[in-house]
Write a protein that holds these residues in place. Structure first.
Motif, PDB file in Angstrom:
ATOM      1  N   ILE A 184      -0.968  13.116   9.600  1.00 53.54           N
ATOM      2  CA  ILE A 184      -1.021  11.770   9.059  1.00 53.54           C
ATOM      3  C   ILE A 184      -1.739  10.875  10.064  1.00 53.54           C
ATOM      4  N   VAL A 185      -2.836  10.271   9.638  1.00 52.86           N
ATOM      5  CA  VAL A 185      -3.571   9.351  10.510  1.00 52.86           C
ATOM      6  C   VAL A 185      -2.970   7.955  10.404  1.00 52.86           C
ATOM      7  N   VAL A 186      -2.700   7.528   9.188  1.00 55.83           N
ATOM      8  CA  VAL A 186      -2.172   6.182   9.001  1.00 55.83           C
ATOM      9  C   VAL A 186      -1.511   6.063   7.622  1.00 55.83           C
ATOM     10  N   GLY A 187      -0.541   5.168   7.533  1.00 56.13           N
ATOM     11  CA  GLY A 187       0.077   4.836   6.260  1.00 56.13           C
ATOM     12  C   GLY A 187       0.187   3.326   6.140  1.00 56.13           C
ATOM     13  N   PHE A 188       0.382   2.842   4.921  1.00 54.75           N
ATOM     14  CA  PHE A 188       0.573   1.401   4.758  1.00 54.75           C
ATOM     15  C   PHE A 188       1.567   1.165   3.631  1.00 54.75           C
ATOM     16  N   ALA A 189       2.135  -0.043   3.581  1.00 54.11           N
ATOM     17  CA  ALA A 189       3.166  -0.310   2.580  1.00 54.11           C
ATOM     18  C   ALA A 189       3.382  -1.805   2.422  1.00 54.11           C
ATOM     19  N   PHE A 190       4.132  -2.146   1.371  1.00 51.92           N
ATOM     20  CA  PHE A 190       4.551  -3.529   1.134  1.00 51.92           C
ATOM     21  C   PHE A 190       6.065  -3.547   1.014  1.00 51.92           C
ATOM     22  N   PHE A 191       6.709  -4.385   1.843  1.00 57.27           N
ATOM     23  CA  PHE A 191       8.158  -4.507   1.842  1.00 57.27           C
ATOM     24  C   PHE A 191       8.550  -5.956   1.594  1.00 57.27           C
ATOM     25  N   LYS A 192       8.906  -6.299   0.377  1.00 57.50           N
ATOM     26  CA  LYS A 192       9.409  -7.615  -0.005  1.00 57.50           C
ATOM     27  C   LYS A 192       8.441  -8.740   0.318  1.00 57.50           C
ATOM     28  N   ASN A 193       8.345  -9.138   1.595  1.00 55.64           N
ATOM     29  CA  ASN A 193       7.522 -10.289   1.962  1.00 55.64           C
ATOM     30  C   ASN A 193       6.370  -9.949   2.906  1.00 55.64           C
ATOM     31  N   ASN A 194       6.316  -8.708   3.385  1.00 53.90           N
ATOM     32  CA  ASN A 194       5.315  -8.353   4.391  1.00 53.90           C
ATOM     33  C   ASN A 194       4.637  -7.028   4.085  1.00 53.90           C
ATOM     34  N   CYS A 195       3.427  -6.910   4.583  1.00 54.09           N
ATOM     35  CA  CYS A 195       2.710  -5.640   4.544  1.00 54.09           C
ATOM     36  C   CYS A 195       2.903  -4.936   5.881  1.00 54.09           C
ATOM     37  N   GLY A 196       2.802  -3.624   5.867  1.00 55.88           N
ATOM     38  CA  GLY A 196       2.938  -2.863   7.101  1.00 55.88           C
ATOM     39  C   GLY A 196       1.819  -1.849   7.239  1.00 55.88           C
ATOM     40  N   PHE A 197       1.357  -1.637   8.467  1.00 56.66           N
ATOM     41  CA  PHE A 197       0.305  -0.671   8.789  1.00 56.66           C
ATOM     42  C   PHE A 197       0.904   0.289   9.808  1.00 56.66           C
ATOM     43  N   TYR A 198       0.914   1.599   9.506  1.00 57.84           N
ATOM     44  CA  TYR A 198       1.650   2.551  10.325  1.00 57.84           C
ATOM     45  C   TYR A 198       0.801   3.742  10.751  1.00 57.84           C
ATOM     46  N   PRO A 199       0.255   3.720  11.973  1.00 58.84           N
ATOM     47  CA  PRO A 199      -0.403   4.919  12.492  1.00 58.84           C
ATOM     48  C   PRO A 199       0.638   6.040  12.530  1.00 58.84           C
ATOM     49  N   GLY A 200       0.218   7.260  12.310  1.00 58.02           N
ATOM     50  CA  GLY A 200       1.178   8.363  12.243  1.00 58.02           C
ATOM     51  C   GLY A 200       1.688   8.821  13.587  1.00 58.02           C
ATOM     52  N   SER A 204       5.986   2.143  15.978  1.00 56.58           N
ATOM     53  CA  SER A 204       5.247   2.913  14.983  1.00 56.58           C
ATOM     54  C   SER A 204       4.432   2.094  13.996  1.00 56.58           C
ATOM     55  N   GLY A 205       4.478   0.747  14.087  1.00 55.27           N
ATOM     56  CA  GLY A 205       3.750  -0.002  13.076  1.00 55.27           C
ATOM     57  C   GLY A 205       3.527  -1.460  13.391  1.00 55.27           C
ATOM     58  N   VAL A 206       2.723  -2.086  12.524  1.00 52.17           N
ATOM     59  CA  VAL A 206       2.387  -3.508  12.634  1.00 52.17           C
ATOM     60  C   VAL A 206       2.733  -4.170  11.300  1.00 52.17           C
ATOM     61  N   THR A 207       3.424  -5.286  11.352  1.00 49.03           N
ATOM     62  CA  THR A 207       3.787  -6.023  10.147  1.00 49.03           C
ATOM     63  C   THR A 207       2.994  -7.322  10.085  1.00 49.03           C
ATOM     64  N   PHE A 208       2.537  -7.677   8.875  1.00 50.75           N
ATOM     65  CA  PHE A 208       1.735  -8.887   8.731  1.00 50.75           C
ATOM     66  C   PHE A 208       1.902  -9.465   7.326  1.00 50.75           C
ATOM     67  N   PRO A 209       1.708 -10.779   7.158  1.00 50.88           N
ATOM     68  CA  PRO A 209       1.849 -11.406   5.841  1.00 50.88           C
ATOM     69  C   PRO A 209       0.777 -10.911   4.880  1.00 50.88           C
ATOM     70  N   PRO A 210       1.083 -10.816   3.582  1.00 47.70           N
ATOM     71  CA  PRO A 210       0.113 -10.327   2.602  1.00 47.70           C
ATOM     72  C   PRO A 210      -1.169 -11.151   2.547  1.00 47.70           C
ATOM     73  N   ASP A 211      -1.060 -12.457   2.806  1.00 51.47           N
ATOM     74  CA  ASP A 211      -2.251 -13.309   2.716  1.00 51.47           C
ATOM     75  C   ASP A 211      -2.979 -13.449   4.053  1.00 51.47           C
ATOM     76  N   GLU A 212      -2.579 -12.639   5.043  1.00 51.07           N
ATOM     77  CA  GLU A 212      -3.257 -12.634   6.340  1.00 51.07           C
ATOM     78  C   GLU A 212      -3.546 -11.188   6.745  1.00 51.07           C
ATOM     79  N   PRO A 213      -4.523 -10.549   6.111  1.00 54.77           N
ATOM     80  CA  PRO A 213      -4.816  -9.132   6.375  1.00 54.77           C
ATOM     81  C   PRO A 213      -5.178  -8.875   7.840  1.00 54.77           C
ATOM     82  N   LEU A 214      -4.932  -7.655   8.277  1.00 54.46           N
ATOM     83  CA  LEU A 214      -5.369  -7.268   9.613  1.00 54.46           C
ATOM     84  C   LEU A 214      -6.894  -7.304   9.671  1.00 54.46           C
TER      85      LEU A 214
END
Length: 259
Positions: free
Chosen positions: A58-74, A94-104
């Motif tokens: 796994i190189v990377v994963g991403f997700a949406f949890f309620k109010n935030n997006c997450g970026f997860y290198p494996g 293991s990851g970075v969390t950020f608001p949906p309207d403020e992409p990495l």
């Protein structure tokens, strides 16, 4: 995570189930960028989140949890390695969390992916035995000092199991006692047995989610500190490196919520 009645089996299905418009737009754009950065990768769903896999890793994963997006290198070492570049973001090992309207930023995503790919390449050159303990298999440990006394922390651990095992969990802190966690949306059922208890200090048990052929070992150690108490969570005999990182993320998130 996206609201759905069942675990999505494809990234298309996952994104279709994301109800937040900003999150859907951000994650769709992130997916497009990852496709360009990883043209030979396979898209998959790993631990209920979209992921990109290269040669089995796994190189990377991403997700949406309620109010935030997450970026997860494996891996649990990529984010710490880029600590300075990630200043200002909410991070775990293991990851970075950020608001949906403020992409990495695209450059930051590229750097995270590059560091993970370099890690995978370096790991491939090491003997397989170096990746895990022959006696204990794949293992992980997470520790955090919490703002409560050791007795209060022990009470939380042994009487509030649904907070860390899952909703509907039952646990009696007595050696030889079985426990179970019912299956719920996005998570399998879990069963096991309490193996040993040192009251106020240590709880050791088996941990076997539905579908696992062998149980892992889960141990909690409570240690008094000058300010509060620390809780060390250790898991042994995990089936693979991917599961190890998923467990690292799980316990890091739980301890963060307790703190």
């Amino acid at each position: 995570m996206a609201t759905t009645t069942r675990v999505p089996q494809t990234i298309d299905a996952y994104l279709a189930a994301v109800s937040d418009p900003a999150a859907k737009k951000t994650l769709s754009a992130l997916r497009t960028q990852l496709r360009k950065l990883l043209p030979k990768a396979t898209e998959t769903i790993s631990y209920q989140m979209p992921a990109f896999k290269v040669d089995g890793d796994i190189v990377v994963g991403f997700a949406f949890f309620k109010n935030n997006c997450g970026f997860y290198p494996g891996s649990g070492s990529v984010v710490p390695a880029l600590k300075s570049e990630l200043e200002g973001y909410t991070t775990s090992k293991s990851g970075v969390t950020f608001p949906p309207d403020e992409p990495l930023p695209a450059k930051l995503v590229k750097k995270l992916v590059q560091v993970r790919l370099a890690e995978i390449a370096a790991s491939a050159k090491k003997p397989a035995a170096a990746k895990k303990s022959p006696a204990k298999g794949f293992q992980v440990g997470v520790v955090r000092t919490l703002p409560m006394t050791a007795p209060a922390l022990w009470k939380w651990l042994t009487t509030g199991a649904d907070a860390w095992l899952g909703a509907g969990a039952t646990l009696k802190p007595k050696a030889g006692t079985p426990y179970s966690v019912p299956k719920r949306r996005g998570a399998p059922s879990v069963s096991g047995e309490v193996r040993s208890v040192i009251s106020g200090r240590r709880l050791r048990m088996t941990w076997q989610p539905e579908g696992w052929t062998k149980p892992a070992t889960l141990q909690f150690t409570v240690t008094p500190k000058t300010k509060g108490a620390s809780l060390l969570v250790q898991m042994e005999n995990l089936p693979d490196a991917e599961t190890r990182e998923a467990m690292r993320e799980r316990w890091s998130d739980i301890l963060a919520r307790v703190a």
